[in-house]
Structure formats: C-alpha cells, structure tokens
Design an enzyme around this catalytic site. Sequence first.
Site, PDB file in Angstrom:
ATOM      1  N   ASP A 244       0.795  -1.327  -0.302  1.00 29.66           N
ATOM      2  CA  ASP A 244       0.006   0.130   0.031  1.00 29.66           C
ATOM      3  C   ASP A 244       1.056   1.255  -0.350  1.00 29.66           C
ATOM      4  OD1 ASP A 244      -2.309  -1.229  -0.118  1.00 29.66           O
ATOM      5  OD2 ASP A 244      -2.756  -1.276   1.827  1.00 29.66           O
ATOM      6  N   ASP A 246      -0.106   4.465   1.345  1.00 25.25           N
ATOM      7  CA  ASP A 246       0.184   5.102   2.665  1.00 25.25           C
ATOM      8  C   ASP A 246       1.259   4.019   3.581  1.00 25.25           C
ATOM      9  OD1 ASP A 246      -1.441   2.866   2.914  1.00 25.25           O
ATOM     10  OD2 ASP A 246      -3.014   4.179   3.393  1.00 25.25           O
ATOM     11  N   TRP A 306     -13.391  -0.539  -1.588  1.00 25.83           N
ATOM     12  CA  TRP A 306     -12.397  -0.737  -0.300  1.00 25.83           C
ATOM     13  C   TRP A 306     -13.118  -1.720   0.962  1.00 25.83           C
ATOM     14  CZ3 TRP A 306     -13.160  -2.234   5.224  1.00 25.83           C
ATOM     15  CH2 TRP A 306     -12.220  -1.638   5.479  1.00 25.83           C
ATOM     16  N   GLU A 309     -10.304  -7.894  -0.124  1.00 28.39           N
ATOM     17  CA  GLU A 309      -9.862  -8.484  -1.015  1.00 28.39           C
ATOM     18  C   GLU A 309      -8.614  -9.397  -0.791  1.00 28.39           C
ATOM     19  OE1 GLU A 309      -9.619  -5.546  -1.063  1.00 28.39           O
ATOM     20  OE2 GLU A 309      -7.372  -5.420   0.018  1.00 28.39           O
ATOM     21  N   ASP A 310      -8.324  -8.697   0.330  1.00 18.90           N
ATOM     22  CA  ASP A 310      -6.534  -9.128   1.254  1.00 18.90           C
ATOM     23  C   ASP A 310      -7.403 -10.335   2.019  1.00 18.90           C
ATOM     24  OD1 ASP A 310      -8.326  -7.469   2.521  1.00 18.90           O
ATOM     25  OD2 ASP A 310      -6.628  -7.426   4.008  1.00 18.90           O
ATOM     26  N   MET A 336       1.532   4.099   8.913  1.00 13.41           N
ATOM     27  CA  MET A 336      -0.159   4.361   7.958  1.00 13.41           C
ATOM     28  C   MET A 336       0.392   6.556   7.478  1.00 13.41           C
ATOM     29  SD  MET A 336      -3.578   4.002   7.101  1.00 13.41           S
ATOM     30  CE  MET A 336      -3.167   1.695   7.541  1.00 13.41           C
ATOM     31  N   HIS A 339      -5.742   9.806   5.551  1.00 10.73           N
ATOM     32  CA  HIS A 339      -5.899   9.770   3.831  1.00 10.73           C
ATOM     33  C   HIS A 339      -7.472   9.321   4.740  1.00 10.73           C
ATOM     34  CE1 HIS A 339      -6.222   5.641   3.310  1.00 10.73           C
ATOM     35  NE2 HIS A 339      -5.567   5.989   3.654  1.00 10.73           N
ATOM     36  N   ARG A 341     -11.023   8.125   4.636  1.00 13.97           N
ATOM     37  CA  ARG A 341     -11.239   6.610   4.809  1.00 13.97           C
ATOM     38  C   ARG A 341     -12.377   6.290   2.678  1.00 13.97           C
ATOM     39  NH1 ARG A 341     -11.721   2.415   7.990  1.00 13.97           N
ATOM     40  NH2 ARG A 341     -12.890   0.603   7.102  1.00 13.97           N
TER      41      ARG A 341
HETATM   42  C1  NGS Z   1     -10.466  -5.298   7.631  1.00 11.71           C
HETATM   43  C2  NGS Z   1     -11.094  -5.373   6.073  1.00 11.71           C
HETATM   44  C3  NGS Z   1      -9.499  -5.366   5.077  1.00 11.71           C
HETATM   45  C4  NGS Z   1      -8.599  -4.584   5.838  1.00 11.71           C
HETATM   46  C5  NGS Z   1      -8.467  -4.150   7.375  1.00 11.71           C
HETATM   47  C6  NGS Z   1      -7.882  -3.951   7.815  1.00 11.71           C
HETATM   48  O1  NGS Z   1     -12.347  -5.258   7.840  1.00 11.71           O
HETATM   49  O2  NGS Z   1     -10.244  -5.681   3.584  1.00 11.71           O
HETATM   50  O3  NGS Z   1      -9.917  -4.389   7.855  1.00 11.71           O
HETATM   51  O4  NGS Z   1      -8.111  -2.452   6.948  1.00 11.71           O
HETATM   52  N1  NGS Z   1     -11.924  -6.893   5.194  1.00 11.71           N
HETATM   53  C7  NGS Z   1     -13.303  -6.621   5.129  1.00 11.71           C
HETATM   54  O5  NGS Z   1     -13.550  -5.450   5.082  1.00 11.71           O
HETATM   55  C8  NGS Z   1     -14.379  -7.965   4.653  1.00 11.71           C
HETATM   56  S1  NGS Z   1      -7.555  -0.930   6.958  1.00 11.71           S
HETATM   57  O6  NGS Z   1      -7.857  -0.695   8.166  1.00 11.71           O
HETATM   58  O7  NGS Z   1      -5.843  -1.402   7.422  1.00 11.71           O
HETATM   59  O8  NGS Z   1      -7.200  -0.007   5.955  1.00 11.71           O
HETATM   60  O9  NGS Z   1      -7.529  -4.837   4.670  1.00 11.71           O
END
Ligand code: NGS
Length: 393
Positions: A244, A246, A306, A309-310, A336, A339, A341
């Site tokens: 990523d 960021d 968003w 996918e991971d 991080m 930015h 959301r």
């Molecule tokens: C989860 C997401 C992931 C995401 C993780 C951290 O909830 O895709 O948060 O996100 N899964 C779903 O929504 C099903 S973050 O706050 O680092 O952007 O990677």
Amino acid sequence: MPVAAAVALWHRAHLYKALACVVLALIALQYLLSGVLDRRSIETIFTINTTRYADHAYRSHPHGLIIYGLGVSPTYPPSTLNITSTAQLTVPALRDINNATKQDVNATRIAPVSSPNTTDPSIPQLCPLIPPNLVGPLTVNKNPPEVLKMEKELTGVETGGRGWPSHCTPRHRVAIIIPFRDRPQHLQTLLYNLHPMLLRQQISYQIFIVEQEGTGLFNRAMLMNVGYVEALKEQKFDCFIFHDVDLLPEDDRNLYTCPEQPRHMSVAIDKFKYRLPYTDLFGGVSAMSREQFRLVNGFSNVFWGWGGEDDDMANRIKSQNLHISRYPANIARYKMLLHKREKANPRRYEVLKTGKNRFPTDGLTDLKYQLIEKKKPKLYTWLLVRLTPPQPS
Ligand code: NGS
C-alpha cells in the site's frame, strides 16, 4: 480463641501476604526484563535465544506473536540451516535471522540463483544471508524533497526504480507492486523512505506503480494482478511484495526478501496501536513467491471498492495448504500516512463468502486489462491501466 491459635492465624495471614508480595515482585521483574530485552543490543538477544528459538516458526495470534513448534513446511530441510554460523552475524534480532535464513534456504529452493564461480574473482560472491549495513529502527521522513532533488539524492537507484547491491550477487529478485491512484504525495514519501532501505537490504528489486485509469471504483486486487503479470514481462522475479502506498516501514530488519510461506509484512501499524487487528489479516504489505501467487490464481478480480480482497487472498492461501507467516511485531512496524477513508464495498462480505467457488476461475486466469501507458522515470516503473470488469460466469 486460645492464644496459640490466634498466633498461628496471625502467622498464616502474614505468610499469605509475603507470598503475594513475592508473586507481584516476580511479575514486575518479568515485565521489566521483557522491556529491557526488546531494547537490548541485537547481539545479546541473539546469543540469549540462539538455541531456544533456533527452529521455530512464528505465527500470528490476535494478542501478539506466538511461537509454534518446528519446521514451517514439510519440505523445509532443517539440516541445511547452519544456526551456529549465523551466530557470528550481528545485525538483526535472532528471530529475524532465523526467518531470513529460512527464506534464503527456501528462495534457493524455489528459484535457484546461479551460484557464482568461486574461482573467478570477477564474479562477486552471493550476498551475505544477513545484510551487513542494516540499522534497525528507522526515522520515518514524512517530508520528502521535491522530485528532482530526491532523484539526485537517491544515488543507488537506477531508471525504473531498480536497485541491486554493487559488491555481491543478490539472492532475491523482488518486484514491489504498489496499486495507485490520486496519492502523489504519499507516493513520493514512500519512495523516499523505501529506496534507501531496500538498497541496504541487498536485494535486487524494481518498484512498479500500477495506476488505475478513470474515476470508477478502485480495484486494488486487480491492480496487483496486473502488477504481477507486467513485472514478469520485464524479468523473472522470484517474488512479489504488494505494498500500500500509505505505509512507511519503520525498521530495516523487516527484510523485503522472498518468503517460504506467504508473508504478511505490515504486522504492527501505528494506526492500530502497533497491534495486529486480526490473525488472518493479509492487507497493507504482503509478500508472496511467484509460485505461491500462481498457485492461488492471484487475487480475486471481483472486489470493487474498499475491503475484503485481502481476506479473500488469506482464504486462497489456506485453500492451498499454505499459511500466513510474519516477522515479530517489534520489527514489522509501519507508520500509516493520513487520508480520507475510502468508500467500502457494501457487497464485500457476500462476495467473500462465495469466494471459494471462484478460486480456480477468478484471478490471474480471467484477468483482463489494457495497458494504456508505461513510463520509467528514475524512481519507479509506472503503468497506467484500464481494468476490464470480469464477465459474470
Ligand atoms: C478489514 C477488511 C480488510 C482490511 C482490514 C484492515 O475489515 O480488507 O479491515 O483495513 N475486510 C473486510 O472489510 C471484509 S485497514 O484499516 O488497514 O484499511 O484490509
């Protein structure tokens, strides 16, 4: 109550108090020592833990990192690990040395790097298992100079955002894939922090920025698939680090080398108070070998917007009997950049649920895109792509 009984009771009460004090003192001592150990010189940690952690794999746990016993994969040959010889190395903490050693053993297994002819002095030796110039914790710089100055400053970097060690043969050929849109300031900051670290790590690398054309929903996963395919047109990279834009690494012992098992690299992020939010998290920064990525058919192409996918990739990894590996949280640290959301995909949980049925058909096998433009400024290789949404089957 007779006097003797009262005295006995009094003694017992004091005994309990004394015992409670001893227990509390022991807990405090353990707490202090763990803090001290984290800050102790790397060499000392290494000496202390050499035997104890010599052959353990580290896996994630919601409350931190826990150690699981023995070899990471059935094919991993522990006999090829020479723990005593690594004991002379001084830079990273032991656990990283183990990881690095395992990875190197494995990298050689997955993608053999031709061994230099030792009798010919004009061909440099393989780089040491542990890069000698690492510094450990890094001061992250969030104010990079303007591009021209930065290009001048980063002397070891070659056109297209490539780098390699000058005095030894690198053990890993790594493509860093950065899905991108609309964040030029973040990109500049990341490049400014990443290049010097990667050069110190003595890998051969190239940074690919894969930018999604247009203003439609962002598809991070598909961009990473494109990065994989396009990078392999340049050279046969051993592995891929999906990054990523960021996230800024805070420790150069977090080696961007090829993993034996898919490796989640952004274990501890300041935004999450340096704690892993959940065990199967595979977002942020993650590394996979070329073969692992091919085996799981890459990322899914159907996550628009968003999230999710991971998690789908984590499911793919499990479905192939692979597992997510991690470096310790005190090393795999990131800051991080702030930015807004992004808009979450409201269908992501639904799509995730049915993911398994699509693993063989949704991914690298049905990836469609158009490469609109490709450029190679000094600090990165830039790909502008138009994504074609997969047709529902
Ligand atoms: C989860 C997401 C992931 C995401 C993780 C951290 O909830 O895709 O948060 O996100 N899964 C779903 O929504 C099903 S973050 O706050 O680092 O952007 O990677």
